[in-house]
Design a protein around this motif. Structure first.
Motif, PDB file in Angstrom:
ATOM      1  N   SER A   1      68.941  93.653   8.821  1.00  0.00           N
ATOM      2  CA  SER A   1      69.907  92.559   8.910  1.00  0.00           C
ATOM      3  C   SER A   1      69.257  91.256   9.346  1.00  0.00           C
ATOM      4  O   SER A   1      68.523  91.219  10.329  1.00  0.00           O
ATOM      5  N   SER A   2      69.563  90.192   8.641  1.00  0.00           N
ATOM      6  CA  SER A   2      69.096  88.861   9.007  1.00  0.00           C
ATOM      7  C   SER A   2      69.759  87.840   8.103  1.00  0.00           C
ATOM      8  O   SER A   2      69.855  88.052   6.886  1.00  0.00           O
ATOM      9  N   ALA A   3      70.169  86.724   8.684  1.00  0.00           N
ATOM     10  CA  ALA A   3      70.720  85.636   7.877  1.00  0.00           C
ATOM     11  C   ALA A   3      69.677  85.121   6.900  1.00  0.00           C
ATOM     12  O   ALA A   3      70.007  84.702   5.781  1.00  0.00           O
ATOM     13  N   LEU A   4      68.407  85.156   7.292  1.00  0.00           N
ATOM     14  CA  LEU A   4      67.330  84.722   6.404  1.00  0.00           C
ATOM     15  C   LEU A   4      67.325  85.550   5.129  1.00  0.00           C
ATOM     16  O   LEU A   4      67.231  85.008   4.014  1.00  0.00           O
ATOM     17  N   PHE A   5      67.443  86.864   5.264  1.00  0.00           N
ATOM     18  CA  PHE A   5      67.418  87.732   4.097  1.00  0.00           C
ATOM     19  C   PHE A   5      68.673  87.545   3.245  1.00  0.00           C
ATOM     20  O   PHE A   5      68.618  87.618   2.014  1.00  0.00           O
ATOM     21  N   TYR A   6      69.804  87.302   3.890  1.00  0.00           N
ATOM     22  CA  TYR A   6      71.046  87.087   3.139  1.00  0.00           C
ATOM     23  C   TYR A   6      70.934  85.831   2.279  1.00  0.00           C
ATOM     24  O   TYR A   6      71.298  85.830   1.102  1.00  0.00           O
TER      25      TYR A   6
ATOM     26  N   LEU B   1      80.446  76.319  10.096  1.00  0.00           N
ATOM     27  CA  LEU B   1      78.997  76.142  10.154  1.00  0.00           C
ATOM     28  C   LEU B   1      78.327  77.362   9.529  1.00  0.00           C
ATOM     29  O   LEU B   1      78.433  78.472  10.043  1.00  0.00           O
ATOM     30  N   ARG B   2      77.619  77.141   8.404  1.00  0.00           N
ATOM     31  CA  ARG B   2      77.030  78.254   7.674  1.00  0.00           C
ATOM     32  C   ARG B   2      75.528  78.052   7.485  1.00  0.00           C
ATOM     33  O   ARG B   2      75.050  76.939   7.311  1.00  0.00           O
ATOM     34  N   GLN B   3      74.800  79.161   7.491  1.00  0.00           N
ATOM     35  CA  GLN B   3      73.347  79.100   7.356  1.00  0.00           C
ATOM     36  C   GLN B   3      72.886  78.946   5.914  1.00  0.00           C
ATOM     37  O   GLN B   3      71.778  78.483   5.659  1.00  0.00           O
ATOM     38  N   GLY B   4      73.728  79.346   4.974  1.00  0.00           N
ATOM     39  CA  GLY B   4      73.344  79.312   3.573  1.00  0.00           C
ATOM     40  C   GLY B   4      73.870  78.101   2.842  1.00  0.00           C
ATOM     41  O   GLY B   4      73.978  77.002   3.394  1.00  0.00           O
ATOM     42  N   SER B   5      74.205  78.319   1.552  1.00  0.00           N
ATOM     43  CA  SER B   5      74.695  77.253   0.681  1.00  0.00           C
ATOM     44  C   SER B   5      75.951  77.744  -0.025  1.00  0.00           C
ATOM     45  O   SER B   5      76.145  78.936  -0.203  1.00  0.00           O
TER      46      SER B   5
ATOM     47  N   GLU C   1      59.011  85.711   8.762  1.00  0.00           N
ATOM     48  CA  GLU C   1      59.545  84.605   9.565  1.00  0.00           C
ATOM     49  C   GLU C   1      60.145  83.496   8.722  1.00  0.00           C
ATOM     50  O   GLU C   1      60.798  82.601   9.251  1.00  0.00           O
ATOM     51  N   GLY C   2      59.923  83.556   7.406  1.00  0.00           N
ATOM     52  CA  GLY C   2      60.477  82.543   6.516  1.00  0.00           C
ATOM     53  C   GLY C   2      60.323  82.977   5.079  1.00  0.00           C
ATOM     54  O   GLY C   2      59.611  83.940   4.770  1.00  0.00           O
TER      55      GLY C   2
ATOM     56  N   ALA D   1      73.542  74.768   6.226  1.00  0.00           N
ATOM     57  CA  ALA D   1      72.135  74.588   6.601  1.00  0.00           C
ATOM     58  C   ALA D   1      71.194  74.828   5.425  1.00  0.00           C
ATOM     59  O   ALA D   1      70.012  74.508   5.502  1.00  0.00           O
ATOM     60  N   GLU D   2      71.719  75.406   4.332  1.00  0.00           N
ATOM     61  CA  GLU D   2      70.952  75.646   3.107  1.00  0.00           C
ATOM     62  C   GLU D   2      69.668  76.437   3.368  1.00  0.00           C
ATOM     63  O   GLU D   2      68.607  76.138   2.826  1.00  0.00           O
ATOM     64  N   GLY D   3      69.792  77.426   4.256  1.00  0.00           N
ATOM     65  CA  GLY D   3      68.655  78.297   4.547  1.00  0.00           C
ATOM     66  C   GLY D   3      67.643  77.726   5.513  1.00  0.00           C
ATOM     67  O   GLY D   3      66.628  78.368   5.801  1.00  0.00           O
TER      68      GLY D   3
END
Length: 330
Positions: free
Chosen positions: A227-232, A41-45, A203-204, A76-78
């Protein structure tokens, strides 16, 4: 690219359970005799270099995708709001192990208390409510915990090394990622170093351009991306905006520099964490209980510097700093 020496350290952390012993027994019975299947399960692409590092780790413990193990990928593609639904999908598939980091790990934990969850990297799982203690996770979650909360002081020190006269530094933070812990650490470091810190909440991805416009109005001289998955997920955009505004920027992960052309990064070697997390998966597939496997912390930290970007910004990196770098990009 020139490889340099690595920074070392070490420790251990922990996790908390959610009930369901009967459900867990039922799950184990259903898995008996089946080919092992991992849910990723990944937050990006895709493509994702960290996933490749995880697969390398699997091979090191005897598992090869397509031969003796299969992997179900969910991206999740961000879009963080998709994570819980994707986690629920993996639960419905009755995978043997779910591998997830950050918000994805939280979503996986919400989705199941029976299927083992391995976290290649997460900041303080205790504070996130995933674990009860450090040494004995209990429940269905284990893995590795990063130390990003302890890094803001180091990031600011590195900024001061390349810009000794800096007085105004901006920091981007994602409030949902760590509940403000990194921001508080950054503020404390700024006070001790006599630097004015400009905190900008993001926040986005739609907030990024406005944040950089605010930095320009406030005459920020440098930037820290916490650090943040959003920034990654949006690292290429961040590096592009930093270059456009000619802001010397330090990032928390090497991909910002190596892959996207950022100036400098200092932080955990995430490839190493993902590779090591495969060891947990291997032990669980061989019968170990995740609650009996202590959470580990990083043993490798990387300093990466991009001299091409430094030249474009008109910066001269001190030789003493270059000598401490793990990688220098020419």
């Amino acid at each position: 690219m020139i490889s340099r020496r690595r920074f070392l350290t070490g420790v251990a952390v922990v996790l908390a359970p959610i009930g369901g012993a009967a459900h867990a027994q039922e799950y184990k019975a259903q898995q008996a005799g089946k080919t092992a299947r991992i849910g990723m399960l990944r937050q990006g692409s895709p493509p994702d270099p960290n996933v490749e590092a995880f697969k390398q780790g699997l091979r090191e413990v005897g598992y090869v995708e397509g031969r003796n193990i299969s992997i179900e990928y969910r991206w999740a593609e961000g879009k963080g709001e998709r994570l819980l639904g994707l986690a629920a999908d993996l639960v419905r598939l009755k995978v043997d192990v779910i591998v997830a980091t950050g918000d994805a790990a939280v979503a996986a934990k919400q989705a199941t208390s029976a299927i083992p969850i391995v976290m290649p990297a997460i900041t303080d799982p205790v504070r996130l409510g995933l674990v009860a203690s450090l040494a004995r996770p209990g429940g269905n979650v284990t893995g590795l915990a990063t130390q990003n909360d302890e890094l803001p002081g180091k990031w600011l020190e590195l900024v001061k090394e390349i810009l000794p006269k800096v007085s105004r530094v901006a920091v981007l933070f994602h409030p949902m990622y760590d509940r403000g812990v990194q921001l508080k650490a950054s503020e404390a470091a700024a006070r001790s170093l006599g630097v004015h810190l400009q905190a900008l909440k993001v926040e986005g991805p739609d907030n990024l351009m406005a944040a950089f416009a605010q930095m320009q109005r406030d005459r920020a001289e440098a930037l820290i991306v916490s650090s943040s998955a959003l920034f990654y997920v949006h690292r290429a955009r961040l590096v592009e905006l930093a270059a456009k505004h000619r802001l010397p920027t330090i990032y928390y992960q090497s991909e910002f520099v190596v892959d996207s052309g950022g100036l400098m990064s200092y932080g955990t070697d995430f490839h190493d964490l993902f590779r090591r997390s495969a060891t947990y998966v291997g032990k669980i597939l061989k019968g170990a209980k995740p609650g009996d496997l202590p959470i580990q912390q990083p043993t490798k930290f990387e300093l990466v510097i991009n001299l091409k970007t430094a030249k474009a910004l008109g910066l001269t990196i001190p030789p003493s700093l270059l000598g401490r770098a793990d990688e220098v990009i020419q």
